[in-house]
Motif scaffolding. Structure first.
Motif, PDB file in Angstrom:
ATOM      1  N   PHE A   1      -8.893  -0.845  61.465  1.00  0.00           N
ATOM      2  CA  PHE A   1      -9.969  -1.466  61.107  1.00  0.00           C
ATOM      3  C   PHE A   1     -10.329  -1.162  59.620  1.00  0.00           C
ATOM      4  N   PHE A   2      -9.970  -0.100  59.320  1.00  0.00           N
ATOM      5  CA  PHE A   2     -10.330   0.316  57.886  1.00  0.00           C
ATOM      6  C   PHE A   2      -9.199   0.479  56.858  1.00  0.00           C
ATOM      7  N   SER A   3      -8.035   0.745  57.577  1.00  0.00           N
ATOM      8  CA  SER A   3      -6.677   0.687  56.491  1.00  0.00           C
ATOM      9  C   SER A   3      -5.779  -0.162  57.313  1.00  0.00           C
ATOM     10  N   PRO A   4      -5.075  -1.234  56.615  1.00  0.00           N
ATOM     11  CA  PRO A   4      -4.028  -1.965  57.189  1.00  0.00           C
ATOM     12  C   PRO A   4      -3.175  -1.506  58.324  1.00  0.00           C
ATOM     13  N   MET A   5      -3.235  -2.058  59.465  1.00  0.00           N
ATOM     14  CA  MET A   5      -2.728  -1.656  60.623  1.00  0.00           C
ATOM     15  C   MET A   5      -1.097  -1.730  60.436  1.00  0.00           C
ATOM     16  N   HIS A   6      -0.399  -2.384  59.971  1.00  0.00           N
ATOM     17  CA  HIS A   6       1.080  -2.624  59.863  1.00  0.00           C
ATOM     18  C   HIS A   6       1.471  -1.433  59.126  1.00  0.00           C
ATOM     19  N   SER A   7       0.898  -1.147  57.902  1.00  0.00           N
ATOM     20  CA  SER A   7       1.169   0.127  57.262  1.00  0.00           C
ATOM     21  C   SER A   7       0.843   1.651  57.826  1.00  0.00           C
ATOM     22  N   LEU A   8      -0.243   1.577  58.645  1.00  0.00           N
ATOM     23  CA  LEU A   8      -0.614   2.778  59.503  1.00  0.00           C
ATOM     24  C   LEU A   8       0.392   3.055  60.294  1.00  0.00           C
ATOM     25  N   VAL A   9       0.838   2.208  61.221  1.00  0.00           N
ATOM     26  CA  VAL A   9       1.697   2.331  62.308  1.00  0.00           C
ATOM     27  C   VAL A   9       3.032   2.420  61.366  1.00  0.00           C
ATOM     28  N   GLY A  10       3.589   1.872  60.491  1.00  0.00           N
ATOM     29  CA  GLY A  10       4.858   2.078  59.734  1.00  0.00           C
ATOM     30  C   GLY A  10       4.826   3.416  59.411  1.00  0.00           C
ATOM     31  N   ASN A  11       3.701   4.140  58.858  1.00  0.00           N
ATOM     32  CA  ASN A  11       3.920   5.467  58.246  1.00  0.00           C
ATOM     33  C   ASN A  11       3.610   6.500  59.195  1.00  0.00           C
ATOM     34  N   LEU A  12       3.897   5.873  60.610  1.00  0.00           N
ATOM     35  CA  LEU A  12       3.773   6.840  61.812  1.00  0.00           C
ATOM     36  C   LEU A  12       4.824   8.075  61.895  1.00  0.00           C
ATOM     37  N   TRP A  13       6.053   7.618  61.430  1.00  0.00           N
ATOM     38  CA  TRP A  13       7.391   8.432  61.809  1.00  0.00           C
ATOM     39  C   TRP A  13       8.225   7.847  60.736  1.00  0.00           C
ATOM     40  N   PRO A  14       8.571   8.791  59.693  1.00  0.00           N
ATOM     41  CA  PRO A  14       7.965   9.985  59.476  1.00  0.00           C
ATOM     42  C   PRO A  14       6.661   9.988  58.901  1.00  0.00           C
ATOM     43  N   LEU A  15       5.694  11.027  59.208  1.00  0.00           N
ATOM     44  CA  LEU A  15       4.338  10.907  58.897  1.00  0.00           C
ATOM     45  C   LEU A  15       3.980  10.855  57.681  1.00  0.00           C
ATOM     46  N   ALA A  16       3.422   9.710  57.240  1.00  0.00           N
ATOM     47  CA  ALA A  16       2.969   9.636  55.833  1.00  0.00           C
ATOM     48  C   ALA A  16       1.514   9.060  55.732  1.00  0.00           C
ATOM     49  N   TRP A  17       0.629   9.220  56.570  1.00  0.00           N
ATOM     50  CA  TRP A  17      -0.573   8.960  56.210  1.00  0.00           C
ATOM     51  C   TRP A  17      -1.497   9.773  55.208  1.00  0.00           C
ATOM     52  N   SER A  18      -2.464   9.160  54.660  1.00  0.00           N
ATOM     53  CA  SER A  18      -3.058   9.925  53.417  1.00  0.00           C
ATOM     54  C   SER A  18      -4.115  10.904  54.429  1.00  0.00           C
ATOM     55  N   GLY A  19      -4.560  11.906  53.562  1.00  0.00           N
ATOM     56  CA  GLY A  19      -5.422  12.698  54.196  1.00  0.00           C
ATOM     57  C   GLY A  19      -6.682  12.439  55.295  1.00  0.00           C
ATOM     58  N   TRP A  20      -7.374  11.058  54.517  1.00  0.00           N
ATOM     59  CA  TRP A  20      -8.629  10.599  55.233  1.00  0.00           C
ATOM     60  C   TRP A  20      -8.115   9.678  56.411  1.00  0.00           C
ATOM     61  N   GLU A  21      -6.872   9.308  56.427  1.00  0.00           N
ATOM     62  CA  GLU A  21      -6.512   8.418  57.512  1.00  0.00           C
ATOM     63  C   GLU A  21      -6.208   9.701  58.646  1.00  0.00           C
ATOM     64  N   THR A  22      -5.610  10.699  58.389  1.00  0.00           N
ATOM     65  CA  THR A  22      -5.314  11.665  59.303  1.00  0.00           C
ATOM     66  C   THR A  22      -6.536  12.306  59.813  1.00  0.00           C
ATOM     67  N   PHE A  23      -7.473  12.738  59.105  1.00  0.00           N
ATOM     68  CA  PHE A  23      -8.390  13.197  59.455  1.00  0.00           C
ATOM     69  C   PHE A  23      -9.415  12.225  60.422  1.00  0.00           C
ATOM     70  N   TRP A  24      -9.513  11.087  60.126  1.00  0.00           N
ATOM     71  CA  TRP A  24     -10.318   9.987  60.958  1.00  0.00           C
ATOM     72  C   TRP A  24      -9.579   9.937  62.356  1.00  0.00           C
ATOM     73  N   ILE A  25      -8.222   9.734  62.125  1.00  0.00           N
ATOM     74  CA  ILE A  25      -7.447   9.561  63.505  1.00  0.00           C
ATOM     75  C   ILE A  25      -7.678  10.534  64.257  1.00  0.00           C
ATOM     76  N   VAL A  26      -7.550  11.828  63.918  1.00  0.00           N
ATOM     77  CA  VAL A  26      -7.711  13.063  64.764  1.00  0.00           C
ATOM     78  C   VAL A  26      -9.081  13.159  65.147  1.00  0.00           C
ATOM     79  N   PHE A  27      -9.990  12.866  64.403  1.00  0.00           N
ATOM     80  CA  PHE A  27     -11.341  12.982  64.792  1.00  0.00           C
ATOM     81  C   PHE A  27     -11.914  11.939  65.807  1.00  0.00           C
ATOM     82  N   TYR A  28     -11.252  10.772  65.768  1.00  0.00           N
ATOM     83  CA  TYR A  28     -11.743   9.719  66.761  1.00  0.00           C
ATOM     84  C   TYR A  28     -11.098  10.005  67.991  1.00  0.00           C
ATOM     85  N   ALA A  29      -9.741  10.329  67.793  1.00  0.00           N
ATOM     86  CA  ALA A  29      -8.930  10.682  68.848  1.00  0.00           C
ATOM     87  C   ALA A  29      -9.569  11.846  69.941  1.00  0.00           C
ATOM     88  N   ALA A  30      -9.969  12.878  69.298  1.00  0.00           N
ATOM     89  CA  ALA A  30     -10.662  13.900  69.654  1.00  0.00           C
ATOM     90  C   ALA A  30     -12.045  13.606  70.421  1.00  0.00           C
TER      91      ALA A  30
END
Length: 362
Positions: A151-180
């Motif tokens: 909802f805060f970063s374009p979903m298509h690019s977020l999923v496209g960068n899932l493998w190989p992992l190419a998320w930015s630092g803040w995207e990685t932090f908030w995904i891990v934080f919200y998942a936890a």
């Protein structure tokens, strides 16, 4: 010797409304629709862009073709104020339906509980069931974290960068934080979140009055509770009638606080109320409450206890509605008030906010 029961022969309460039974029956479907909507929203497109996107890097908020810029923050704050006031009005009129049916904590806790029950039922080995449960929980929590950040970063690019992992630092932090947070809150801290962490749970009582519905136990019909052999019928079939309110409340209190009031006296089976004292309502409650000992401020009004109780009553061929979602006035068969101070205040505030919003847009 059985205690003498004080009977007050008045017409019984009307049967549980069919509309309420339909709402409870569709509770699981409503949860599925709301969860599916959450996971699907970031994928919707509108005029070539993501339909719902709070794009922090571009400093714009896209809402189905409506774009808000930083200078439009007042509009966003106004929208939040309208939603908050609408929640106050909804609480006053219908009780904690948001908590019981729409709150994310309730939805994901229900989903995690369904996974837990399914793995326990279909996998005979406790170790395998536990492993499968946590694997599925982790999968759901991870995808929930990705969807939330979508909802805060374009979903298509977020999923496209899932493998190989190419998320930015803040995207990685908030995904891990919200998942936890999802894994912890829905898997392990279900009751604690609603009781201790949710601010709405602490203040919702200020929006309620005697006409606001909540989970109720009809003690005059149910008491004195107790198991009995099948075939005796309910109080209507036996002609026992309803207890007077004082005796009913006294029996309900003594049953819930045996350590204070002492053990309940013995009653013959034909003098018992309709409550079988089976504990199905307490077992079904996601908050671990026994509605018969209420009222509880922590009750989220989800209706799980009503479903469990009605199923047990139907199995014994008793009338349903021993537990019901009703106001204090409705339970005591007093007329409902429509012009109430809290209702008028919330409705008036909502109309003023909507009027300001319409004037601003025009």
């Amino acid at each position: 010797m059985a205690d003498r029961l004080s009977l007050h022969l008045v017409p019984p309460l009307p049967p549980q409304p069919a509309r309420q039974r339909r709402v409870l029956r569709w509770r699981a479907w409503l949860s599925a629709v709301l969860l599916a909507s959450f996971y699907a929203l970031p994928w919707l497109r509108w005029d070539g862009r993501q339909a719902l996107l709070f794009d922090l890097s571009a400093r714009r908020f896209d809402l189905f073709g409506w774009t808000l810029w930083p200078q439009d923050v007042g509009v966003l704050l106004g929208l939040i104020a309208v939603l908050a006031t609408a929640l106050v009005l909804l609480t006053n009129l219908a009780g904690r339906v948001w908590c019981g049916y729409g709150c994310p904590q309730t939805l994901w806790s229900r989903l995690f509980r369904w996974i837990e029950q399914g793995t326990t039922r279909w996998l005979p080995s406790p170790g395998a069931a536990r492993l499968a449960r946590h694997a599925l929980w982790a999968l759901v929590a991870g995808w929930t974290g990705i969807t939330f950040v979508g909802f805060f970063s374009p979903m298509h690019s977020l999923v496209g960068n899932l493998w190989p992992l190419a998320w930015s630092g803040w995207e990685t932090f908030w995904i891990v934080f919200y998942a936890a947070a999802t894994w912890g809150n829905a898997g392990f801290l279900r009751e604690q979140v609603c009781r201790d962490l949710c601010p709405y749970a602490r203040i919702h009582g200020a929006f309620c009055d005697s006409d606001t519905p909540r989970m109720q136990y009809h003690a005059r019909r149910g008491e004195p509770r107790g198991p009995r052999v099948a075939g005796l019928g309910g109080i209507d079939a036996r002609g026992r009638g309803l207890l007077d309110p004082t005796s009913a409340n006294d029996y309900a209190f003594r049953a819930a606080h045996e350590d204070i009031a002492g053990p309940m006296p013995h009653f013959s089976a034909d003098r018992l109320g309709d409550c079988l004292d089976c504990g199905a309502c307490a077992s079904a409650c996601p908050m671990g409450l026994d509605v018969r000992a209420g009222p509880y401020p922590d009750c989220i009004g989800c209706g799980a206890c009503v479903e469990a109780c009605d199923a047990r009553l139907q199995a014994w061929q008793f009338p349903t509605g021993l537990l019901r979602y009703a106001s204090d006035n409705a339970l005591q068969q007093r007329p409902r008030r429509w012009l109430r101070p809290r209702t008028l205040a919330a409705a008036g505030t909502l109309l003023v906010l909507l009027g300001i919003g319409v004037h601003h847009i025009v």
